[in-house]
Structure formats: C-alpha cells, structure tokens
Design a protein around this motif. Structure first.
Motif, PDB file in Angstrom:
ATOM      1  N   ALA A  38      -6.305 -40.834  16.046  1.00  0.00           N
ATOM      2  CA  ALA A  38      -5.763 -39.356  16.325  1.00  0.00           C
ATOM      3  C   ALA A  38      -7.439 -38.864  15.620  1.00  0.00           C
ATOM      4  N   GLU A  39      -7.352 -39.024  14.461  1.00  0.00           N
ATOM      5  CA  GLU A  39      -9.099 -38.787  13.482  1.00  0.00           C
ATOM      6  C   GLU A  39      -8.687 -37.841  13.501  1.00  0.00           C
ATOM      7  N   ARG A  40      -8.067 -37.165  12.849  1.00  0.00           N
ATOM      8  CA  ARG A  40      -8.209 -35.118  12.688  1.00  0.00           C
ATOM      9  C   ARG A  40      -7.417 -35.090  11.747  1.00  0.00           C
ATOM     10  N   ALA A  41      -8.887 -33.601  10.961  1.00  0.00           N
ATOM     11  CA  ALA A  41      -8.373 -32.956   9.554  1.00  0.00           C
ATOM     12  C   ALA A  41      -6.999 -32.341   9.882  1.00  0.00           C
ATOM     13  N   ALA A  42      -6.297 -32.388   8.768  1.00  0.00           N
ATOM     14  CA  ALA A  42      -4.568 -31.866   8.031  1.00  0.00           C
ATOM     15  C   ALA A  42      -5.245 -31.171   6.755  1.00  0.00           C
ATOM     16  N   HIS A  52      -1.479 -28.467  -2.308  1.00  0.00           N
ATOM     17  CA  HIS A  52      -1.902 -28.982  -1.009  1.00  0.00           C
ATOM     18  C   HIS A  52      -2.923 -29.671  -1.142  1.00  0.00           C
ATOM     19  N   THR A  53      -3.255 -30.334  -0.078  1.00  0.00           N
ATOM     20  CA  THR A  53      -4.349 -31.816  -0.195  1.00  0.00           C
ATOM     21  C   THR A  53      -5.098 -31.494   1.271  1.00  0.00           C
ATOM     22  N   ARG A  54      -6.607 -32.273   1.315  1.00  0.00           N
ATOM     23  CA  ARG A  54      -6.883 -32.608   2.496  1.00  0.00           C
ATOM     24  C   ARG A  54      -6.405 -33.607   3.174  1.00  0.00           C
ATOM     25  N   MET A  67      -1.155 -41.052   8.029  1.00  0.00           N
ATOM     26  CA  MET A  67      -2.140 -39.878   7.733  1.00  0.00           C
ATOM     27  C   MET A  67      -3.403 -40.641   6.080  1.00  0.00           C
ATOM     28  N   ARG A  68      -4.331 -40.232   6.042  1.00  0.00           N
ATOM     29  CA  ARG A  68      -4.740 -40.658   4.287  1.00  0.00           C
ATOM     30  C   ARG A  68      -5.064 -39.831   4.239  1.00  0.00           C
ATOM     31  N   LEU A  69      -4.620 -38.875   2.551  1.00  0.00           N
ATOM     32  CA  LEU A  69      -4.872 -38.314   1.936  1.00  0.00           C
ATOM     33  C   LEU A  69      -6.321 -38.398   1.161  1.00  0.00           C
ATOM     34  N   SER A  70      -7.141 -37.626   0.667  1.00  0.00           N
ATOM     35  CA  SER A  70      -8.622 -37.174   0.978  1.00  0.00           C
ATOM     36  C   SER A  70      -8.427 -37.657  -1.076  1.00  0.00           C
ATOM     37  N   VAL A  71      -7.951 -37.325  -1.748  1.00  0.00           N
ATOM     38  CA  VAL A  71      -7.127 -37.919  -2.823  1.00  0.00           C
ATOM     39  C   VAL A  71      -5.878 -38.694  -3.826  1.00  0.00           C
ATOM     40  N   THR A  72      -5.861 -39.300  -4.397  1.00  0.00           N
ATOM     41  CA  THR A  72      -4.666 -40.073  -4.467  1.00  0.00           C
ATOM     42  C   THR A  72      -3.559 -39.384  -5.367  1.00  0.00           C
ATOM     43  N   ARG A  73      -2.736 -39.277  -4.968  1.00  0.00           N
ATOM     44  CA  ARG A  73      -1.637 -38.808  -4.516  1.00  0.00           C
ATOM     45  C   ARG A  73      -0.052 -39.147  -4.373  1.00  0.00           C
TER      46      ARG A  73
END
Length: 132
Positions: A38-42, A52-54, A67-73
């Motif tokens: 996919a490699e799409r923004a979510a 919420h986070t990117r 998926m991979r979060l933009s920050v560690t959560r």
C-alpha cells in the motif's frame, strides 16, 4: 484416458494464499486473502476518539492491514484508521505488534462520504489531515 497429474497422485493441493511465502521467513502465510503493498498515508484514531497520529499503511488485505505509526505509541486493542488516499475509514482490532509495525484486523469498513452519525467525528479528523 483418465490422466492424473503427479500432484493428484501424491495429494498435494494448495491455494495461492497457502503458497505465498512471508517476507520474514519461509513458512506459508496464514491469511486468507492476498496481501497488497500500500505505502499510503493514514491516520490512526485511538483513546477516547480525541487522540490521533499519522501512520503509513504498509500493506493491506480484504480483512486487515499492516501499518507503521509516525511516532512510537502503544495502541489500545481497538482503533480507527483513515486511509487518506482511498477516503475510507476502518474500525480495527489490534492483531499484533512487531517492532515499529502494528497489524490490525478490520471490524468495520466505511466510506468517508457516507459515515453513520455515530462516526461523524472521523470527518473532522480526515479534513484536518487532508489539508496538510
């Protein structure tokens, strides 16, 4: 005139999904549907719908996504994911955490243009991220 193949003779029958090999090891995949890159923004929405986070959807199947979060959560067991490119929202159950990646199973799927009233809060979050 009854021809049998070698596979028939030894009883080997596998579906395409069973034959696919995982990227991380050589064992057959257990998922029932094909995984597509996919490699799409979510956006991932969690907590009491205010956090919420990117994220990046790495790959997706009919029943879930990685998926991979933009920050560690540390995500809770239930989240919403908005696929910004496809303009879809998913209610998800957390299936696994491996390193920085999280796997989710889709519990509900919604088009952002026709959300039920109880999910209208997703529209405001979608609009916030769609502008940036």
């Amino acid at each position: 005139a009854n021809k049998r193949t070698f596979k028939d003779a030894i009883g080997v029958h596998q579906t395409l999904a069973e034959c696919q090999l995982s990227k991380n090891n050589s064992s057959p995949e257990k998922r029932r549907s094909i995984r597509r890159p996919a490699e799409r923004a979510a956006v991932v929405i969690y907590g009491d719908r205010h956090e919420h986070t990117r994220a990046t959807l790495l790959d997706i199947t009919a029943s879930g996504a990685r998926m991979r979060l933009s920050v560690t959560r540390q995500l809770p067991d239930s989240v919403y994911v908005i696929d910004l490119a496809e303009q879809k929202a998913y209610h998800c159950a957390l299936a696994h955490r491996r390193g920085g990646d999280s796997g989710v199973r889709f519990v509900g799927k919604y088009a952002l243009a026709s959300l039920p009233p109880s999910l209208h809060f997703l529209n405001a979050i979608w609009m916030e991220y769609a502008r940036t």
